[in-house]
Structure formats: structure tokens, C-alpha cells
Enzyme design. Sequence first.
Site, short mmCIF file in Angstrom:
data_model
loop_
_atom_site.label_atom_id
_atom_site.label_comp_id
_atom_site.label_asym_id
_atom_site.label_seq_id
_atom_site.Cartn_x
_atom_site.Cartn_y
_atom_site.Cartn_z
N GLU A 51 40.21 34.34 36.86
CA GLU A 51 41.51 33.78 37.23
C GLU A 51 41.55 32.25 37.16
OE1 GLU A 51 44.05 35.42 37.23
OE2 GLU A 51 43.38 37.48 37.56
N ALA A 67 52.27 39.71 37.58
CA ALA A 67 52.05 40.46 36.35
C ALA A 67 50.61 40.94 36.35
CB ALA A 67 52.33 39.59 35.13
N MET A 68 50.30 41.87 35.43
CA MET A 68 48.96 42.45 35.36
C MET A 68 48.54 42.60 33.91
SD MET A 68 46.38 43.50 36.96
CE MET A 68 44.90 43.93 36.04
N GLU A 69 47.32 42.16 33.62
CA GLU A 69 46.82 42.02 32.25
C GLU A 69 46.20 43.28 31.68
OE1 GLU A 69 43.27 40.52 34.84
OE2 GLU A 69 45.46 40.48 34.94
N ASN A 70 46.55 44.47 32.16
CA ASN A 70 45.98 45.70 31.63
C ASN A 70 45.84 45.63 30.11
OD1 ASN A 70 46.58 46.86 34.32
ND2 ASN A 70 48.66 46.84 33.56
N HIS A 106 49.52 33.51 30.43
CA HIS A 106 48.39 33.78 31.32
C HIS A 106 47.85 35.20 31.11
CE1 HIS A 106 46.15 33.46 35.22
NE2 HIS A 106 46.35 34.77 35.23
N GLU A 107 48.75 36.18 31.12
CA GLU A 107 48.30 37.57 30.98
C GLU A 107 47.74 37.83 29.59
OE1 GLU A 107 48.03 38.99 33.74
OE2 GLU A 107 49.34 37.61 34.81
N GLU A 134 44.51 46.79 39.91
CA GLU A 134 43.73 45.69 40.45
C GLU A 134 44.18 45.40 41.88
OE1 GLU A 134 42.29 41.12 39.41
OE2 GLU A 134 43.73 42.11 38.11
#
Length: 896
Positions: free
Chosen positions: A345, A287-290, A322-323, A147
Site C-alpha cells: 500500500e 476500491a479493491m485490486e482483485n 492506484h488499483e 481483503e
Amino acid sequence: ERFAIAKPSTLRAAVESLAAMEKSKPVEKFRKDYKPPPYWIKNVDLDFRIYDGKTIVVSKLKVERDASTDTKTPMVLDGEDLTLKKVSIDGKQLTEFSADKSSLTVGEKTPLPASFVLETEVEIVPEKNTQLSGLYKSGSLYCTQCEAEGFRRITYHLDRPDVMAKYRVRVEADKSYPVLLSNGNMLESGETKDGRHFASFEDPFPKPSYLFAVVVGDLGKISDKFVTMSGRKVDLNVFSEHENVDALDHAMASLKKSMKWDEERWGREYDLDVYHIVAVKDFNMGAMENKGLNVFNTALTLAKPETATDMNYMRIEGVIGHEYFHNWTGNRVTCRDWFQLTLKEGLTVFRDQEFSADMWSHAVKRIQTVRALRGRQFQEDAGPMAHPIRPESYIAMDNFYTMTVYYKGAEVIRMYHTLLGEKLFRKGMDLYFERHDGCAVTCDDFRKAMADASGRDLTQFERWYTQAGTPVLKVEGKYDEKQSTYELKLTQTCPTTPAEPSTTKKLPFHMPVKIGLIGKNDKKEIVASQICELTKESQTFEFKGVTQEPVISVLRGFSAPVKLEMETSDADLAFLMAYDTDDFNRWEAGQRLMTRVLLSVYEDIKAGKKPQPLSANFIQATKEVLKADAKDRQLQVYMLVLPDEQTLSGHLNGGINPTALHEARVYVKKTIAQQLESIFREKYTALSTGVEYKLTSKEVGRRKLRNLCLSYLMSSGAKDSTSIAASHFKSANSMTDKLAALGELVDVSGSEERELALKTFYDDAKGDALVIDKWFMMQATASAKDTLKNVKALANHKAFTLTNPNRVRALYGAFGGNMHIFHSEDGKGYELLADAIIQLDSINPQIAARLLGPFGLWKRYDEKRQSMMKSHLERILKKKDISPDAFEVASRYAKA
């Protein structure tokens, strides 16, 4: 004329050079230009073969032409920094295609079939990817960040969020990398004929390319299980480097809390058999929500009492939530285009704020949120990068992961909740998921779901998505004793932002204003919390049966993200601090009173005058808060913390003198500390229990109040204050207390206590990266006169590197937020940060662009500082091969 006399070959070369320059110019994209892609990708089959020094990626895309697309239309795929080896369609190798540094085009000469399989083979070098976008190597770990537009750095693709496909992935690597991970459920794993190993995965849910992830490395982990509300068992794993496994328990506990809360509050259940979190030390974001494979910055994963503060623990819990919450608000339902980023978001930030509030304290979480909003988002709204929560254009999308999109976006979601109430808001959420599961949609789709579920007309509410800037709410009240009525007049305006023409006319917002009335005589609530819906420029509301003169409590819970203009006496503010039934507004009354005092002192200092003594009423109000035996000590602490310099600067119109502003804050804090010193000492001693570290609301509050008392004692200038801080540092049994003491000692220039504490802190860290980050940050944010010199020296320290975003943020990011040092009168602070940005832009453009923030409001300072900041912005823009990220931000700032 020069072209007319040039040789043909020279002319051709010049024209080609100009064309190349034109093509390389940053291109601005506009929301109004959105069009669906002419081709859709339905299935993706990826094969990764990872070797030291290179990675081969084979991609097979099942493509379908859109029904509206002309048969002669070629397919253009995104791709950056890829070495193309092969291209084929339906198994037949292509010779007719074109590729440049940003795209691959097929079907230019021969029309493409209505459906086909496009296969490409590319080679990439993750080891040289310092941008940390796409596939890169972090230490001994290979990982991805896709992203917003990182997938195109892995393979050729339609790298846009509205193209959703089902993925099957095979990952192969040497056995020295025992952990192989990708999205979804594992299908199989095993050895290859040449002694390597592989694993394959399938994600049954369609997703856009930005949610793709791969992780390959030698990692340790902790595991657990979660049983969903329907009885399905989910395997949970949190991975890190082996030496950090003992710091993963809190992350796992936070994940399980998040999963349970999302079921209970929103009825949302997890949908895969596994959920992985991987901690990575080199990461541009938090962080990243993959899907099913979250990649986290180590700063938001690792926690144990000796390395993490209470705030670290709370933030980790909130970000893990959140993620996880993104699984529904972002993954199952995603954005049609990046202009809609706040759809996922803003909504998910609102959800994580509610989660944290339910886990800890609603009032404290709201205060923390509003402090961040005022200190950073309001500043953004006042600067050249001001934009609506749904931007209309961008050059580099990475620049719009902003406080406006996230935090103001969350405030817009909160206003839906305030207007509709919990029941109807939940009904709207359920309808949103029912309509759009598996789809890429827009902010308008969310608004329509809320309107249809509630039966409310939310047409005007769209203005929160289209208009930039912070609205101003003017409040006027009038009490009629004879009629027993209270008349409330609300007026809204919204100033133009620096990037808008001065003639821009803002239309009225649909604004919920929550108010209450408290009787001056009996100090009881006359009118409980009530929503006044302001939809016009000015409206009047009447309250009947008001039998005594009231004090109005307005904008309760900060019901709308606005600046408040209201004439209120010091006595009424002190009254609200003591008797308001809304905890947020009790804090707010104190902040307004403190701000009034601070700005008065600032004006005196700026004018070269001796500040007037602080009023006895102000000191008494502060004393009452300090002496109270509060149930919520965290709330008590926030009521005693003075507004910071960034927030205070937002109340000033221009010609800001940051040195005077800092001196004003120091003066007020010192005066409070000296007049209430005995009480601060008494509290400090009573709170010094020495009990074992526990992460409970009670203990967090105790530590927070004790550390605040230490800070005030240091400000008092008492002879023994430095020795108290040194003793506090030495006896600390947690990072919370240790860091609080170090934060005080770093301000004592040249003292033995400071130097000893800094050496001890560094040595005790034993190389722990997150603790070393704290060591850098404390020195970069110090108020001491030698801070600038120290930051320059730290940039050459053996532990500093420009390739690690956390370390860069700890030094240069923290320094940029150190307002009076960064804005030092000689301009050396500007020079230092500008030099770092220029150097960093060639390594990591995303982080370089974010460091530009402190230059954004240059026009609000005095003329000398304006001139110096402007010249450094121009110097940055002259950098050869400046990135689109840095160019977009710096050029907007310079043109302001």
C-alpha cells in the site's frame, strides 16, 4: 466456592460457558509469531451456484504438506458464517473432522497424505451479509470483498496472504443476472440443463485468497481496448448499473492513462487478456485490486459534470491508477503477512501520487498530500492507535488500513526515491520485481532490493518501519560573512506515543533533508536544492562560497515526514513566499506565517482577550499572492487557504479549546476578507466567464480561485454576500460550482437562501446516490449553530440508511470531522456519534470502528471534554457482543 456446591451438570455448563467466553475474547496477533503454514494450497477449483436466499460453494483444494511439517499435524482452515454440508479428501467423504464458528480441522485422528485434494461444500447467505465482507448482495448485484480476511466467509481456506494458488472458477446463476465475472480469462460460458447459465474462468497467475473476486448481476458497461508495449491487445470493460453507464467514460480514460504511464515510467506491462472494473454502491473501502477484476465504490468510478466535482474527477483518476498499479505492487508481488501491508500500500500510494503529479501539477499534488498527512496521519501518530508503518500487533486487521500504513508508508518510499534518485530507485524496483515476482515477501525484501541495486547501506533506514510517532526536526542556521560560509545544524527527536512507556528511547532515523539557500540581496538561489542526510541525533553541515546573507529554504518538497522547529521571522517567511524557487516551500512559508497568526489569535480568544489586529506585513503578503496573475491557479488557491482546525490543533500541546480555535480561524479569515474585499470582488467577477465545463488544468484552476473568492466574500460579512452565493448556486453549470455555493449557504442559519438551495439541490439530484451523499455531507460539515440539530434530523431522513457505507460516511463520518460542532461544549456531539457507533457495530463493524477516530485524541482537550469523551468510550465498550474491530479501537483509546 459456588462451583464446589454446584451440581456436576451445572458445573460442567459453567466451565464450558467460561471456556466459550475465553475463546470468543478478541485475540491479539504479533508479527514476531509469524510461521509458514504447515500445508500449502497450490490450486483452487471453485464452483458457485447462486440462488435467491442462498449460495452453494464447492471448493476443491490441491494441498501439499510442507517438508518441515510433522506427518501427524492436522490441517486447520479458516471459515466464518458457513454452513458445512460435505467434506472429503481425494474423493472419499470424511466423518472424522471438527468445525466451529471460525475453523475446520481435518487430520486430527488419521494422518493426512503428503499431497491430497480437499473438497468442501458450504452454504452461505449473501443477502444477509451486512458486513460487506466475503460474498454479499448490493442492490441486485452479488459481489465480493475478500481483503483482508473475507474469503473465509465464502468457503474454508488458508485465508492468509502467503498462501498463493492458481484459481479456476465456475459461476452459475439465474439468467436474470446476465453478467457473470471472476478473476482471469474466461474459458467458457453456456446454459445449464435447468435453464440457468454459467461461465468459467482461469487465472494463470498464483494469488492469495484476498485477491479473489466474483461479480454476478444485471449490469451495463462500456468497452475499449488497450495495446500494450509488446503489442498485445487487452479488452477493457467498466461495468455499472444501467442508469449510470453515462458516467463511466472518465473511469475508462483514467484506466488507459494508468496503463500507459506504468509502461513509460516503470516498464510494467499488463499480463491478462481482460481488465474489468465494476462499480458497486455498497462498499466498505474505496476500491479493491482483485486480479483483473477490480471492484470499485461508485464514488470512485462514476463522474459527469452535473454530479462530480473537479476533485471527484481527479480522485477517481488517482484511485483507478492506484488499483491498476497494484497489479505489480501487490498482486504479482504480494505481502507475506498482514503486518507487511505497507509493502504493497505505501509503495502503490507513492506510485499513484507520482501518476497524479505527472497528469496535473507536481506542486499541487504534493501540497494536497501533505495537507492530508498533517491533518490526519500526524493526528494518528499522536493518538492511542499510533503504530509504525509496519505494525507489531493487531486484533482486527481491518483497523490497520490506516493513514500511517498508506500515507506515511508512501512517504517512506518517497525517501528512498529522494536518497537514491530516479535512476537508482528504478533500478531497485526492477530488481525487486525480478527477485520476487509470484512471491509473498516482506518490507525487508524491498529494502534489500533498494540497497543491493544502489550499493547503499540502508540498515538504519529500517527504523522508519519499526518506530512509531512523528519525528521533530530542529533547524538552526548561522551565517559567517567574513568566511562566506553558512553553518546548518540539524537535530532530530521523536516523542513517545500514548501507547508507549514514557521511558521509550527512539533511535535516530536516516532522514533526507532537502535544503536551498536564497540571497537576501539579489533574491537569487545561492545553493540549489541539496540533500543533507541526517543519520545522527545532531549533525552540522557547512556551505561555502555564500557571499551574501541567505534565507534558508528547508525541507523542500517535504523531503521527510516530520514536524519542523525553526525560528524564522515573519519577514523571512514573507520573503520565501515571494522568492523561493521550490513551489512547495513557497506554500509552506505561507502556511507557517498563517499558523503563527492563527495560534496567536487563538491564545487571545482562549484567554478571554480581544485579538490583536493582524500585522500589515501579513495582510500585504496575502495581498501579493491574491493579486498575482499566477500560472498555476490551483497553487495560488492553496497559498490563500488557511490551515484547517485539525492541522492547527496538531501545533497545540493540550487543553485544546476547539470553540476558541474555530473562532480564531473565523476571525482571521474575516479580517483578510474585509481588508482585501475589493480585490476578491474584482477577481471573482473576472473569473466568472460562464464557459462550458472542461476538465483542464486551466479551467480547474479558474473554478477553484473563483470559488475561493466567493468563500472570502461570504466571510467578509458584506450585505450582498449571501445573494452573491445564491446567484452562484443558481447559475452553476457544474457540480464543482454548485457545491461550492451550497457549502457557503449552509452556514447561513435560518436564511431563505439556505433552505431554497438545500431543497433545490436535493430535488435536482433525482435520487442520484452520490449527489445525495454530498447533500448530507454539506449539512454535516456546516459551521452553523443548528448543525447538531440538523444532523440528528438527517439520521431519520428517508434517504438515510446505516447499511450503505457511503451514506454513513457522508453523515456521521463528516460530522465527526466537523471539529467545533462535534466538540460542542454540552457533549451532545459525542453522544450523537457514540449512539451511531453502537448501533452500526451490529451491522458493519469495519465502518463502526472507523467512526471512532474523532474520540482518539480525547486527552488533548480541556478537562470537561476529556471526561465526556472518556465516558462515551466506556459506554461503547459496554456494548453486548461488541465486535473485535470496535473493541480494539475503543479499548486502546480508553486506556490512553
